[in-house]
Design a protein around this motif. Structure first.
Motif, PDB file in Angstrom:
ATOM      1  N   LYS A 198       0.838  -1.205   0.000  1.00 35.39           N
ATOM      2  CA  LYS A 198       0.000   0.000   0.000  1.00 35.39           C
ATOM      3  C   LYS A 198       0.868   1.248   0.000  1.00 35.39           C
ATOM      4  O   LYS A 198       0.617   2.213  -0.752  1.00 35.39           O
ATOM      5  CB  LYS A 198      -0.922  -0.019   1.211  1.00 35.39           C
ATOM      6  CG  LYS A 198      -1.836   1.186   1.293  1.00 35.39           C
ATOM      7  CD  LYS A 198      -2.721   1.133   2.534  1.00 35.39           C
ATOM      8  CE  LYS A 198      -3.622   2.366   2.619  1.00 35.39           C
ATOM      9  NZ  LYS A 198      -4.482   2.339   3.843  1.00 35.39           N
ATOM     10  N   GLU A 199       1.919   1.237   0.854  1.00 32.41           N
ATOM     11  CA  GLU A 199       2.817   2.390   0.938  1.00 32.41           C
ATOM     12  C   GLU A 199       3.560   2.607  -0.378  1.00 32.41           C
ATOM     13  O   GLU A 199       3.873   3.744  -0.759  1.00 32.41           O
ATOM     14  CB  GLU A 199       3.824   2.184   2.074  1.00 32.41           C
ATOM     15  CG  GLU A 199       3.190   2.231   3.456  1.00 32.41           C
ATOM     16  CD  GLU A 199       4.198   1.878   4.551  1.00 32.41           C
ATOM     17  OE1 GLU A 199       5.360   1.564   4.206  1.00 32.41           O
ATOM     18  OE2 GLU A 199       3.810   1.894   5.739  1.00 32.41           O
ATOM     19  N   ALA A 200       3.807   1.485  -1.062  1.00 32.22           N
ATOM     20  CA  ALA A 200       4.526   1.580  -2.349  1.00 32.22           C
ATOM     21  C   ALA A 200       3.594   1.926  -3.494  1.00 32.22           C
ATOM     22  O   ALA A 200       4.036   2.113  -4.645  1.00 32.22           O
ATOM     23  CB  ALA A 200       5.240   0.263  -2.632  1.00 32.22           C
ATOM     24  N   GLY A 201       2.300   2.005  -3.226  1.00 31.25           N
ATOM     25  CA  GLY A 201       1.328   2.349  -4.246  1.00 31.25           C
ATOM     26  C   GLY A 201       0.948   1.196  -5.147  1.00 31.25           C
ATOM     27  O   GLY A 201       0.311   1.405  -6.182  1.00 31.25           O
ATOM     28  N   ASP A 202       1.318  -0.019  -4.760  1.00 33.46           N
ATOM     29  CA  ASP A 202       0.986  -1.186  -5.571  1.00 33.46           C
ATOM     30  C   ASP A 202      -0.353  -1.747  -5.092  1.00 33.46           C
ATOM     31  O   ASP A 202      -0.421  -2.670  -4.277  1.00 33.46           O
ATOM     32  CB  ASP A 202       2.100  -2.237  -5.443  1.00 33.46           C
ATOM     33  CG  ASP A 202       1.935  -3.383  -6.438  1.00 33.46           C
ATOM     34  OD1 ASP A 202       0.832  -3.531  -6.989  1.00 33.46           O
ATOM     35  OD2 ASP A 202       2.909  -4.147  -6.618  1.00 33.46           O
ATOM     36  N   MET A 203      -1.443  -1.174  -5.608  1.00 39.84           N
ATOM     37  CA  MET A 203      -2.773  -1.530  -5.143  1.00 39.84           C
ATOM     38  C   MET A 203      -3.154  -2.968  -5.501  1.00 39.84           C
ATOM     39  O   MET A 203      -3.855  -3.654  -4.757  1.00 39.84           O
ATOM     40  CB  MET A 203      -3.811  -0.569  -5.722  1.00 39.84           C
ATOM     41  CG  MET A 203      -3.647   0.880  -5.270  1.00 39.84           C
ATOM     42  SD  MET A 203      -3.803   1.107  -3.468  1.00 39.84           S
ATOM     43  CE  MET A 203      -2.085   1.341  -2.996  1.00 39.84           C
ATOM     44  N   ALA A 204      -2.663  -3.444  -6.621  1.00 41.43           N
ATOM     45  CA  ALA A 204      -2.988  -4.811  -7.038  1.00 41.43           C
ATOM     46  C   ALA A 204      -2.369  -5.823  -6.073  1.00 41.43           C
ATOM     47  O   ALA A 204      -3.025  -6.781  -5.638  1.00 41.43           O
ATOM     48  CB  ALA A 204      -2.480  -5.070  -8.459  1.00 41.43           C
TER      49      ALA A 204
END
Length: 502
Positions: A460-466
């Motif tokens: 989530k913090e890395a922006g990888d929603m998948a």
């Protein structure tokens, strides 16, 4: 040395509650009628066994473990056993050994101590033949068409235990135990009968097999003596079984008394009906243990006084499970600096309920009282200013540390008393963690659950929603999987989850 509380028991023979006084305090004797091992034992059998077990534990506490002799028999010859063996084409021992072992294992799961002696009827046939021969010789029994019957008219006290009179009695035999035409009196009961399907033993009065009642008299005498202190059993055995035991034992042994104290537990009801095979509402111990921990079943059996009928239901089991969960959770949260010390001779200010005719429901209620006292101490920070709320001592402690020391001492005392009661009832003997885990191991799966959630937050913090969605789905799948298997995952404040049985 602190004196032990006096034990009182309701004596079914005198119909009064009496102070228990053994014949010999160094050898206290106790007999309990065990099972006829042709099938699984039912929960009514378990109640009789658990009540006797608590009494055994109380006696061992008072007189010492080495000074209480407890015999519980195994009836391994019976028409039902012979019939089952014939139908299955096996030796009767194959059936009896199987179900005797199952019975022993079931009772062990309920927390019952093994008896001092567990005599089998087939191992005491010689003792039965000797006793029957004596009864015939002395005129208390007679032979008739290959059978031997006890003549109840020769024993003046017949009916004293059950309250029956000879004039009122109509029968008293088990089904198939001889025809009335063979008897002098309709209430006469069989001591010996002809062999059945090749099962029999040689005797002076003909080859045959023992009647039901003579078995217990012979086994009690062989293991405990001619006069015993306590005889236990279900109220359904009071007549004819126990009445007949008294008659044949007193006449054969030449004593006025067979057992000084008779302790009978009441029926177990399924809803509004007495549990009975004829009603088809019999619940087996073995089946219950598939679903419930033995301690849950034991607590449920002890929640009514043994002389009161017990209403058996799923609600009772659920209530008992919830109560045990609460007690174990409480013990789990006790500070590590506290410790219950073993109590052997506690200075009781009053007689505990367990010593008052084995009053288990009242004693169990004391658990909640002690729990409340301990929680009260733990939840109220003690200081010199508020110490008087918890003590009648006039001199105040001088510091918070001294207050805490006094608090821990009082908690330890309360825990010791709680432990004393629990030991006598064989409740709360497990480690709380063991209780909640129930012998299962979900550590690896819960560790994966935590790791997956940590990775999901990183995604989530890395922006990888998948990736986050897939990881959270995996954690949900793990939670759903263990939930389906009866396991609850509980999140901890440090991010490390724990698990327990639901």
């Amino acid at each position: 040395m602190t004196e032990q509380p006096q034990l009182t028991l309701y004596n079914s023979l005198t119909r009064e509650k009496e102070i228990f006084t053994p014949q010999d305090p160094t050898r206290v004797t106790m007999y309990n009628c065990g099972p006829t091992v042709y099938s699984y034992a039912h929960i009514g059998n378990a109640r009789a066994a658990v009540v006797a077990d608590v009494l055994f534990r109380v006696l061992r506490h008072i007189y010492g473990e080495d000074h209480v002799i407890y015999a519980r028999n195994i009836t391994d010859v019976d028409d039902k056993i012979i019939k089952a063996a014939t139908e299955q084409g096996v030796e009767i021992s194959e059936i009896t050994e199987k179900f005797a072992k199952i019975y022993q294992d079931d009772l062990a799961a309920l927390g019952c101590l093994p008896p001092t002696h567990e005599p089998k009827a087939t191992e005491h046939i010689g003792d039965m033949i000797t006793m029957i021969s004596k009864l015939i010789k002395d005129g208390f029994a007679y032979e008739s068409d290959g059978h031997v019957f006890f003549d109840v008219s020769k024993y003046d006290d017949y009916g004293k235990l059950s309250g029956n009179t000879l004039d009122a009695l109509r029968g008293g035999d088990r089904v198939g135990e001889g025809e009335v035409a063979r008897k002098k009196n309709s209430a006469d009961f069989v001591l010996w009968k002809p062999e059945l399907d090749g099962v029999g033993w040689d005797a002076p009065f003909g080859r045959g097999r023992p009647g039901w009642h003579i078995e217990c008299s012979a086994m009690a005498k062989a293991t405990l003596g001619e006069v015993i202190d306590i005889h236990c059993g279900g109220v359904d055995l009071k007549f004819p079984h126990h009445e007949n035991e008294i008659a044949q034992s007193c006449c054969a042994n030449g004593h006025d008394v067979f057992a000084k104290y008779w302790v009978h537990n009441e029926f177990l009801n399924m809803g509004s009906e007495k549990m009975s095979k004829s009603l088809g509402n019999v619940t087996l111990i073995h089946d219950l243990l598939e679903e419930w921990d033995g301690e849950v079943i034991r607590l449920a059996l002890l929640k009514a006084h043994y002389r009161s009928e017990l209403q058996w239901s799923e609600d009772l089991l659920r209530e008992s499970k919830a109560q045990l969960d609460g007690w174990y959770r409480f013990l789990q949260n006790i500070p590590t600096e506290t410790a219950a010390k073993p109590v052997s001779n506690y200075d009781f200010k009053f007689t505990p309920a367990i010593f008052d005719d084995i009053n288990t429901p009242y004693q169990i209620s004391s658990f909640t009282v002690l729990q409340s006292q301990i929680k009260h101490l733990l939840e109220n920070e003690l200081s010199p200013q508020n110490y008087m709320r918890f003590s009648t001592i006039e001199s105040l402690p001088k510091s918070d540390a001294e207050c805490r020391s006094i608090m821990i001492s009082q908690i330890n005392k309360d825990l010791s008393v709680l432990s004393f009661y629990c030991n006598l009832l064989d409740l709360l003997q497990k480690d709380p963690e063991e209780w909640f885990r129930g012998g299962l191991d979900y550590d690896a799966l819960v560790a994966e659950y935590d790791a997956v959630r940590v990775d999901a937050l990183k995604a989530k913090e890395a922006g990888d929603m998948a990736a986050m969605g897939a990881l959270f789905k995996r954690s949900d799948d793990i939670r759903d999987q263990v939930k389906a298997e009866g396991i609850v995952i509980e999140s901890g404040p440090d991010g490390k989850s724990t698990w327990r049985k639901a």
